[in-house]
Scaffold this active site. Structure first.
Site, PDB file in Angstrom:
ATOM      1  N   ASP A  45       4.777  11.870  17.682  1.00  0.00           N
ATOM      2  CA  ASP A  45       4.556  13.118  16.939  1.00  0.00           C
ATOM      3  C   ASP A  45       5.814  13.984  17.022  1.00  0.00           C
ATOM      4  OD1 ASP A  45       1.698  14.740  16.068  1.00  0.00           O
ATOM      5  OD2 ASP A  45       3.503  15.950  16.366  1.00  0.00           O
ATOM      6  N   ILE A  46       6.141  14.648  15.922  1.00  0.00           N
ATOM      7  CA  ILE A  46       7.347  15.475  15.851  1.00  0.00           C
ATOM      8  C   ILE A  46       7.207  16.732  16.723  1.00  0.00           C
ATOM      9  CG2 ILE A  46       6.731  16.977  13.887  1.00  0.00           C
ATOM     10  CD1 ILE A  46       9.464  16.267  12.670  1.00  0.00           C
ATOM     11  N   ASN A  73      -8.563  14.337  13.425  1.00  0.00           N
ATOM     12  CA  ASN A  73      -9.063  15.537  12.769  1.00  0.00           C
ATOM     13  C   ASN A  73      -9.461  15.194  11.341  1.00  0.00           C
ATOM     14  OD1 ASN A  73      -8.584  17.306  14.977  1.00  0.00           O
ATOM     15  ND2 ASN A  73      -6.398  17.296  14.494  1.00  0.00           N
ATOM     16  N   GLY A  90      -8.617  21.311  11.665  1.00  0.00           N
ATOM     17  CA  GLY A  90      -7.177  21.522  11.813  1.00  0.00           C
ATOM     18  C   GLY A  90      -6.354  20.398  11.218  1.00  0.00           C
ATOM     19  N   GLN A  91      -6.996  19.481  10.465  1.00  0.00           N
ATOM     20  CA  GLN A  91      -6.196  18.414   9.849  1.00  0.00           C
ATOM     21  C   GLN A  91      -5.117  19.029   8.966  1.00  0.00           C
ATOM     22  OE1 GLN A  91      -8.372  15.404   7.586  1.00  0.00           O
ATOM     23  NE2 GLN A  91      -6.508  14.195   7.240  1.00  0.00           N
ATOM     24  N   HIS A 110      -4.970   9.443  10.734  1.00  0.00           N
ATOM     25  CA  HIS A 110      -4.174   9.110  11.911  1.00  0.00           C
ATOM     26  C   HIS A 110      -4.980   9.357  13.168  1.00  0.00           C
ATOM     27  CE1 HIS A 110      -3.394  13.244  10.542  1.00  0.00           C
ATOM     28  NE2 HIS A 110      -3.305  13.583  11.811  1.00  0.00           N
ATOM     29  N   LEU A 111      -4.710   8.535  14.170  1.00  0.00           N
ATOM     30  CA  LEU A 111      -5.222   8.789  15.510  1.00  0.00           C
ATOM     31  C   LEU A 111      -4.096   9.431  16.294  1.00  0.00           C
ATOM     32  CD1 LEU A 111      -6.917   5.426  16.653  1.00  0.00           C
ATOM     33  CD2 LEU A 111      -8.049   7.505  15.827  1.00  0.00           C
TER      34      LEU A 111
HETATM   35  P1  5GP Z   1      -3.183  16.763  12.087  1.00  0.00           P
HETATM   36  O1  5GP Z   1      -2.917  18.245  12.206  1.00  0.00           O
HETATM   37  O2  5GP Z   1      -3.308  16.357  10.641  1.00  0.00           O
HETATM   38  O3  5GP Z   1      -4.321  16.274  12.929  1.00  0.00           O
HETATM   39  O4  5GP Z   1      -1.927  16.044  12.708  1.00  0.00           O
HETATM   40  C1  5GP Z   1      -0.723  15.917  12.016  1.00  0.00           C
HETATM   41  C2  5GP Z   1       0.352  15.696  13.058  1.00  0.00           C
HETATM   42  O5  5GP Z   1       1.499  15.214  12.386  1.00  0.00           O
HETATM   43  C3  5GP Z   1       0.784  16.971  13.786  1.00  0.00           C
HETATM   44  O6  5GP Z   1       0.572  16.793  15.192  1.00  0.00           O
HETATM   45  C4  5GP Z   1       2.241  17.132  13.436  1.00  0.00           C
HETATM   46  O7  5GP Z   1       3.037  17.586  14.513  1.00  0.00           O
HETATM   47  C5  5GP Z   1       2.646  15.734  12.997  1.00  0.00           C
HETATM   48  N1  5GP Z   1       3.686  15.677  12.003  1.00  0.00           N
HETATM   49  C6  5GP Z   1       3.786  16.433  10.868  1.00  0.00           C
HETATM   50  N2  5GP Z   1       4.875  16.098  10.172  1.00  0.00           N
HETATM   51  C7  5GP Z   1       5.489  15.106  10.875  1.00  0.00           C
HETATM   52  C8  5GP Z   1       6.682  14.347  10.650  1.00  0.00           C
HETATM   53  O8  5GP Z   1       7.401  14.507   9.661  1.00  0.00           O
HETATM   54  N3  5GP Z   1       7.001  13.430  11.586  1.00  0.00           N
HETATM   55  C9  5GP Z   1       6.225  13.219  12.699  1.00  0.00           C
HETATM   56  N4  5GP Z   1       6.651  12.283  13.558  1.00  0.00           N
HETATM   57  N5  5GP Z   1       5.095  13.902  12.932  1.00  0.00           N
HETATM   58  C10 5GP Z   1       4.732  14.839  12.039  1.00  0.00           C
END
Ligand code: 5GP
Ligand code: ZN
Length: 114
Positions: free
Chosen positions: A30-31, A87, A93-94, A100-101
């Site tokens: 994760d970034i 999510n 909070g998605q 994704h997991l």
């Molecule tokens: P969500 O909020 O949908 O459950 O999770 C999305 C996740 O993707 C977040 O934890 C966010 O930090 C990560 N994310 C968003 N953009 C990028 C990206 O460009 N690269 C990576 N490696 N992670 C990302």
């Protein structure tokens, strides 16, 4: 698909620290890590949310968990413990609409989550 960031990572049009990939899934860090290990496991196929997985492709989730277990072993957190989170839709909070997991580990997790 379209503007999906995770599809761009799948297509290698956006860089990511990929820790595992095969024909079905890809996993990358994760970034914005929320734990010492914070890896995302995604299918190559674009599916927007958990609600959009068709009944006949639910085995994909089992496969994603299988790969999460392998990564947990590789990263040394299988026995210590880790958390898998997915999510679904706005109140969860998605923020990225490609399923994704989240695999979180390497520190003590708290419950209930925020
Ligand atoms: P969500 O909020 O949908 O459950 O999770 C999305 C996740 O993707 C977040 O934890 C966010 O930090 C990560 N994310 C968003 N953009 C990028 C990206 O460009 N690269 C990576 N490696 N992670 C990302
Ligand atoms: Zn996508």
């Amino acid at each position: 698909m379209g503007d999906c960031i995770f599809c761009k990572i799948v297509e290698k049009k956006l860089p990511a620290k990929i820790v595992y990939e095969d024909d079905i899934v890809i996993a990358f860090d994760d970034i914005s890590p929320q734990a010492p290990v914070h890896t995302l496991i995604i299918p190559r196929k674009h599916i927007s949310t958990l609600m959009d997985i068709k009944d006949d492709e639910l085995n994909l989730l089992g496969y994603m968990i299988k790969i999460a277990r392998k990564i947990a072993k590789d990263r040394g957190i299988a026995d210590r413990g880790f958390r898998l989170v997915t999510n679904c839709n706005p109140e969860s909070g998605q923020s990225v609409y490609h399923i994704h997991l989240h695999m979180l580990g390497g520190r003590r997790m708290h419950w209930p989550p925020g």
